[in-house]
Enzyme design. Structure first.
Site, PDB file in Angstrom:
ATOM      1  N   HIS A  79       2.926   6.772   2.411  1.00 58.44           N
ATOM      2  CA  HIS A  79       3.608   5.520   2.052  1.00 58.44           C
ATOM      3  C   HIS A  79       3.545   5.265   0.549  1.00 58.44           C
ATOM      4  O   HIS A  79       2.750   5.874  -0.163  1.00 58.44           O
ATOM      5  CB  HIS A  79       3.038   4.325   2.829  1.00 58.44           C
ATOM      6  CG  HIS A  79       1.611   3.971   2.524  1.00 58.44           C
ATOM      7  ND1 HIS A  79       0.553   4.425   3.254  1.00 58.44           N
ATOM      8  CD2 HIS A  79       1.071   3.159   1.564  1.00 58.44           C
ATOM      9  CE1 HIS A  79      -0.571   3.916   2.770  1.00 58.44           C
ATOM     10  NE2 HIS A  79      -0.297   3.159   1.734  1.00 58.44           N
ATOM     11  N   GLU A 130       4.449  -0.233   1.826  1.00 59.89           N
ATOM     12  CA  GLU A 130       3.410  -1.254   1.878  1.00 59.89           C
ATOM     13  C   GLU A 130       3.687  -2.254   0.756  1.00 59.89           C
ATOM     14  O   GLU A 130       3.946  -1.848  -0.383  1.00 59.89           O
ATOM     15  CB  GLU A 130       2.044  -0.590   1.663  1.00 59.89           C
ATOM     16  CG  GLU A 130       0.861  -1.547   1.665  1.00 59.89           C
ATOM     17  CD  GLU A 130      -0.485  -0.837   1.482  1.00 59.89           C
ATOM     18  OE1 GLU A 130      -0.510   0.297   0.960  1.00 59.89           O
ATOM     19  OE2 GLU A 130      -1.512  -1.426   1.872  1.00 59.89           O
TER      20      GLU A 130
HETATM   21 CO    CO Z   1      -1.754   1.896   0.888  1.00 60.26          CO
END
Ligand code: CO
Length: 134
Positions: A79, A130
């Site tokens: 991510h 995120e």
């Molecule tokens: Co992270």
């Protein structure tokens, strides 16, 4: 809405080997391995001048990254984390526009002790995102 790239997270099959690549081959400053049992990961932090790389390895049963490693046995980018000034306002905006927030849909305390949410990769160019409150 998004600001600084806080970190890129890379899942690795072998943390010591991954740390050695960043420390010895690429010449970066690399932390000791840190267990984060609440998050089911062990992490090595790589400090770069403008951002961080986090090497992640599953910790314990039911780690959220266990399946990723199974599907990507050589490791891979897991991510990207972007900072936002107000996570509740960011979540409200995204929900109002019909986007999904993974899990409960509410911010949780992330690996750095700050509120985070994850956005679904299907809605963001195939990338798990995120958002972390700065
Ligand atoms: Co992270």
């Amino acid at each position: 809405m998004i600001g600084v790239l806080n970190h890129v997270a890379i899942v690795v099959p072998d943390l010591a080997a991954g740390a050695a690549v960043y420390r010895d081959t690429l010449g970066a400053r690399v932390s000791e391995a840190v267990d984060l049992p609440d998050h089911g990961v062990t992490t090595v932090f790589v400090e770069l001048p403008n951002t961080k790389i986090e090497l992640l390895h599953p910790l314990g049963e039911g780690s959220p990254i266990a399946n990723f490693l199974k599907n990507n046995p050589a490791g891979g980018i897991h991510h990207l984390c972007y900072e936002v000034a107000d996570i509740n306002a960011s979540v409200a905006k995204l929900k109002a526009e019909g986007f999904r927030i993974t899990g409960s849909g509410e911010p949780k305390i992330g690996a750095h002790g700050k509120p985070v949410v994850f956005l679904h990769p299907k809605e963001f160019l195939g990338t798990l995102i995120e958002l972390e409150q700065a």
